[in-house]
Design a protein around this motif. Structure first.
Motif, PDB file in Angstrom:
ATOM      1  N   PHE A  86       1.068  -1.231  -0.072  1.00  0.00           N
ATOM      2  CA  PHE A  86       0.022   0.049   0.045  1.00  0.00           C
ATOM      3  C   PHE A  86       0.913   1.297  -0.070  1.00  0.00           C
ATOM      4  CE2 PHE A  86      -3.204   2.754   2.573  1.00  0.00           C
ATOM      5  CZ  PHE A  86      -3.674   3.214   1.507  1.00  0.00           C
ATOM      6  N   PRO A  90      -0.879   6.381  -6.473  1.00  0.00           N
ATOM      7  CA  PRO A  90      -2.085   5.727  -6.587  1.00  0.00           C
ATOM      8  C   PRO A  90      -2.353   4.578  -7.370  1.00  0.00           C
ATOM      9  CG  PRO A  90      -1.792   7.881  -7.882  1.00  0.00           C
ATOM     10  CD  PRO A  90      -0.444   7.561  -7.045  1.00  0.00           C
ATOM     11  N   PRO A  92      -1.088   0.880  -8.399  1.00  0.00           N
ATOM     12  CA  PRO A  92      -0.495  -0.013  -7.913  1.00  0.00           C
ATOM     13  C   PRO A  92       0.465  -0.990  -9.172  1.00  0.00           C
ATOM     14  CG  PRO A  92      -2.555  -0.991  -8.197  1.00  0.00           C
ATOM     15  CD  PRO A  92      -2.525   0.371  -8.400  1.00  0.00           C
ATOM     16  N   GLU A 210      -7.307   6.388  -6.971  1.00  0.00           N
ATOM     17  CA  GLU A 210      -7.406   6.240  -5.414  1.00  0.00           C
ATOM     18  C   GLU A 210      -8.248   5.166  -4.923  1.00  0.00           C
ATOM     19  OE1 GLU A 210      -6.481   6.244  -1.884  1.00  0.00           O
ATOM     20  OE2 GLU A 210      -5.052   7.534  -3.243  1.00  0.00           O
ATOM     21  N   ARG A 213      -6.422   1.929  -5.433  1.00  0.00           N
ATOM     22  CA  ARG A 213      -5.454   1.670  -4.366  1.00  0.00           C
ATOM     23  C   ARG A 213      -6.185   1.406  -3.098  1.00  0.00           C
ATOM     24  NH1 ARG A 213      -1.374   5.934  -1.607  1.00  0.00           N
ATOM     25  NH2 ARG A 213      -3.370   6.971  -1.248  1.00  0.00           N
ATOM     26  N   THR A 216      -7.596  -2.527  -3.572  1.00  0.00           N
ATOM     27  CA  THR A 216      -6.455  -3.100  -2.959  1.00  0.00           C
ATOM     28  C   THR A 216      -6.119  -3.363  -1.724  1.00  0.00           C
ATOM     29  OG1 THR A 216      -4.393  -1.658  -3.539  1.00  0.00           O
ATOM     30  CG2 THR A 216      -5.325  -2.983  -5.374  1.00  0.00           C
ATOM     31  N   TYR A 217      -6.122  -1.964  -0.759  1.00  0.00           N
ATOM     32  CA  TYR A 217      -6.113  -1.945   0.431  1.00  0.00           C
ATOM     33  C   TYR A 217      -7.058  -2.764   1.237  1.00  0.00           C
ATOM     34  CZ  TYR A 217      -6.041   0.423   5.037  1.00  0.00           C
ATOM     35  OH  TYR A 217      -5.634   0.814   6.372  1.00  0.00           O
TER      36      TYR A 217
END
Length: 414
Positions: A86, A90, A92, A210, A213, A216-217
């Motif tokens: 992480f 923004p 990955p 964002e 991101r 995935t977080y």
């Protein structure tokens, strides 16, 4: 590896490891037979390969041999689990993303296409939102308002991505939402604005990136809890039975903090060998251990009162300099759909334990890092340690001062 004896504990995304809990516990029990009195188990928060995790562990653990007190022989174990970085970027690495979400290669490829092209049409944002739900195994139907599902995955994509873009500007101005942060493209961001013209389109795609991101977080955050509860917790239970004299100390960074905290869920009630838990910039709720939530007294945190399964203290190191936890963690966690609430005081209810410590747990002690290094820590209960003097951002945890906090928590320092 900078320390020894060292063992590696490996889990897949479901918390399964080679040989099961008994098999991995047998390997750790060998440390007891080698004369180790204490075992320090560390869990990473992000990596793309076991070698990256090993380098992180080597750097963090290096000070510990000099910290062990008389009669203490430390053994070490590093938890390796399939996580994704992480980062402060923004977008990955798409190859790494595909590797950490098995069976989603086509989804990741299409996401990459849209991010690269940034098409100026409403249907593209709707498709992007659907792809994020597929990526995270989140079905939109019936999930709006579910506290286990971040609202950005099921809310209107255009509203959500505009809010994420504004939040990015808010972070860039160090918490001041004025100036560019209020409208993103200088037009105020009102509903009457043309949706996909010029800067407006760029702003929405910035917010969409964002959201990716954050997706995935969310996936890795959820996975950390599964690995902790179904993998590490039962393993520690087996270890407590096969090597009952071995004192175990858990430490975790970011998602790894959530992993070791959730290990307490899978730890049998009769096992008392876990002597300390130290969370370094933990990426989960600051209300996790609360028996009652301040904003909803009828509800509890995800780990209510589980600190009592530790035969020692639960320590949370936090820093106000952690932008990832100050701004972007609340965005992925809160339920509100109102833009003002996303950047307003309501955000505190969705705060991270690594940003402002343990909240709403009666009796929690607050200490500065300097006080801990000088006077030590309580022998039990919850402790929040302000580590802002050494932690400058989310991943900045490889400091000898933080190693000393872990040693103080475990009461094995000289």
């Amino acid at each position: 590896m900078s320390v020894g004896p060292y063992r590696e504990i490996t889990f897949d995304k479901d918390g399964d490891g080679p040989g099961g809990p008994a098999g991995q516990a047998a390997g750790l029990a060998g440390l007891d037979r080698q004369g180790c009195t204490d075992l320090l188990v560390f869990a990473h928060g992000w990596n793309n390969s076991p070698s990256v995790a090993a380098r992180f562990y080597s750097a963090f653990l290096a000070p510990f041999p000099d910290l062990a007190g008389p009669g203490v022989r430390l053994g070490y174990a590093g938890v390796v689990w399939p996580s994704m970085m992480f980062s402060d970027e923004p977008v990955p690495d798409f190859a790494s993303l595909a590797a950490t979400v098995p069976g989603k290669t086509a989804v990741v490829a299409r996401i990459a296409e849209l991010v690269g092209a940034e098409p100026a049409r409403e249907s593209a944002f709707a498709e992007f939102g659907a792809l994020l739900r597929e990526l995270t195994d989140t079905d939109r139907a019936g999930l709006a308002g579910d506290p286990e599902v971040p609202d950005f995955l099921v809310a209107d994509p255009l509203t959500t991505y505009a809010a994420f873009a504004d939040a990015g500007a808010y972070a860039d101005t160090d918490g001041d939402p004025g100036g560019d942060g209020s409208g993103g493209d200088g037009s105020g961001g009102g509903d009457g604005e043309a949706l996909f013209g010029g800067d407006r389109m760029k702003r929405l795609w910035k917010g969409a990136k964002e959201a990716l991101r954050q997706a995935t977080y969310y996936t890795m955050k959820r996975r950390a809890g599964v690995v902790g509860a179904r993998g590490l917790g039962p393993l520690l239970g087996e270890l407590g039975r096969t090597a009952p004299e071995l004192r175990v100390h858990l430490a975790g960074h970011s998602f790894g903090g959530r992993l070791v905290a959730h290990a307490l869920l899978g730890l049998p009630d009769d096992v008392r060998t876990v002597k300390s838990v130290t969370l370094l910039q933990g990426a989960f709720s600051h209300y996790a251990f609360a028996a009652r939530l301040p904003h909803a007294p009828g509800r509890r945190g995800s780990l209510p009162d589980l600190q009592h399964r530790i035969d020692g203290p639960l320590v949370a190191c936090h820093s106000r300099h952690d932008t990832a936890l100050r701004v972007f963690y609340p965005l992925a966690s809160r339920l509100s759909r109102d833009d003002d609430a996303i950047l307003g005081e309501d955000g505190r209810r969705w705060g991270a334990i690594g940003y402002d410590g343990i909240q709403a747990v009666p009796g929690t002690t607050a200490r500065t890092l300097g006080t801990v290094l000088r006077d030590g820590l309580p022998g039990s209960g919850c402790v929040s340690v302000d580590a802002a003097e050494v932690v400058s951002e989310h991943s900045d945890v490889c400091h000898p001062e933080l190693a000393r906090v872990v040693a103080r928590a475990g009461r094995f320092g000289g």
